[in-house]
Design a protein around this motif. Structure first.
Motif, short mmCIF file in Angstrom:
data_model
loop_
_atom_site.label_atom_id
_atom_site.label_comp_id
_atom_site.label_asym_id
_atom_site.label_seq_id
_atom_site.Cartn_x
_atom_site.Cartn_y
_atom_site.Cartn_z
N MET A 65 7.90 -6.72 16.49
CA MET A 65 7.38 -6.10 15.29
C MET A 65 7.62 -4.60 15.37
SD MET A 65 3.47 -5.92 13.87
CE MET A 65 3.47 -7.29 12.75
N THR A 66 7.93 -3.99 14.25
CA THR A 66 8.13 -2.56 14.15
C THR A 66 6.79 -1.84 14.27
OG1 THR A 66 9.99 -2.92 12.68
CG2 THR A 66 9.03 -0.74 12.67
N LYS A 67 6.77 -0.72 14.97
CA LYS A 67 5.54 0.05 15.11
C LYS A 67 5.23 0.77 13.81
CE LYS A 67 3.05 3.02 18.17
NZ LYS A 67 1.76 2.51 17.84
N LEU A 68 4.03 0.59 13.31
CA LEU A 68 3.60 1.23 12.08
C LEU A 68 3.32 2.70 12.32
CD1 LEU A 68 1.16 -1.52 10.75
CD2 LEU A 68 3.52 -1.11 10.06
N LYS A 69 3.39 3.51 11.27
CA LYS A 69 3.14 4.95 11.40
C LYS A 69 1.69 5.27 11.65
CE LYS A 69 7.06 6.77 8.98
NZ LYS A 69 7.53 7.94 8.26
N LEU A 70 0.77 4.41 11.19
CA LEU A 70 -0.65 4.64 11.42
C LEU A 70 -1.10 3.91 12.67
CD1 LEU A 70 -2.41 4.30 7.95
CD2 LEU A 70 -1.74 6.36 9.14
N GLU A 94 -9.26 1.10 1.08
CA GLU A 94 -9.64 2.49 0.84
C GLU A 94 -9.73 3.30 2.13
OE1 GLU A 94 -13.44 -0.03 0.67
OE2 GLU A 94 -11.40 -0.19 -0.11
N LYS A 95 -9.88 2.64 3.27
CA LYS A 95 -9.93 3.34 4.55
C LYS A 95 -8.54 3.79 5.01
CE LYS A 95 -14.32 2.98 5.45
NZ LYS A 95 -15.17 4.15 5.55
N LEU A 96 -7.49 3.24 4.41
CA LEU A 96 -6.12 3.60 4.79
C LEU A 96 -5.61 4.84 4.07
CD1 LEU A 96 -4.46 0.08 4.75
CD2 LEU A 96 -5.25 1.36 6.73
N ALA A 134 -1.77 -5.40 2.19
CA ALA A 134 -0.75 -5.93 3.10
C ALA A 134 -0.60 -5.03 4.33
CB ALA A 134 0.59 -6.06 2.37
N TYR A 135 -0.66 -3.71 4.13
CA TYR A 135 -0.56 -2.78 5.25
C TYR A 135 -1.75 -2.95 6.18
CZ TYR A 135 0.95 1.38 7.76
OH TYR A 135 1.40 2.24 8.73
N ALA A 136 -2.93 -3.11 5.62
CA ALA A 136 -4.13 -3.31 6.44
C ALA A 136 -3.99 -4.57 7.30
CB ALA A 136 -5.38 -3.41 5.55
N ALA A 159 -2.08 -1.41 -9.43
CA ALA A 159 -2.36 -2.67 -8.74
C ALA A 159 -1.35 -2.93 -7.63
CB ALA A 159 -2.38 -3.83 -9.74
N ALA A 160 -0.11 -2.58 -7.85
CA ALA A 160 0.92 -2.81 -6.83
C ALA A 160 0.64 -1.99 -5.57
CB ALA A 160 2.31 -2.47 -7.38
N VAL A 161 0.15 -0.77 -5.74
CA VAL A 161 -0.18 0.07 -4.58
C VAL A 161 -1.36 -0.55 -3.83
CG1 VAL A 161 -0.99 2.34 -3.84
CG2 VAL A 161 0.77 2.16 -5.61
N HIS A 162 -2.35 -1.04 -4.56
CA HIS A 162 -3.49 -1.70 -3.91
C HIS A 162 -3.04 -2.92 -3.12
CE1 HIS A 162 -7.07 -4.28 -3.60
NE2 HIS A 162 -7.65 -3.12 -3.31
#
Length: 74
Positions: free
Chosen positions: A1-6, A48-50, A31-33, A23-26
């Motif tokens: 898996m690629t290392k995420l920036k966060l 919202e924590k991201l 998905a990022y979470a 909605a697409a950003v949410h």
């Protein structure tokens, strides 16, 4: 898996800010979470924590912003 920036999210005293996101950003934040949780082995963070760590990372790596900030003496 690629290392995420966060990496793991810091527990810091927040300042309340209300924003509207498409909605697409949410969906992408959700998905990022999930991807971050899989990478760090913790539970998925609320989307919202991201936002704050992502904005912080973005500003920290924006060379033009860093240059302008240094020019202002901040």
């Amino acid at each position: 898996m690629t290392k995420l920036k966060l990496g793991p999210l810091a527990d810091d005293k927040p300042v309340k800010l209300t924003v509207e996101l498409p909605a697409a950003v949410h969906r992408d934040l959700v998905a990022y979470a999930a991807a971050l949780a899989a990478e760090t082995g913790g539970p998925p963070a609320a989307p919202e924590k991201l936002v704050a760590p992502m904005l912080e990372r973005f500003m920290a790596t924006d060379r033009a912003f860093s240059k302008a900030r240094r020019a202002q003496g901040n």
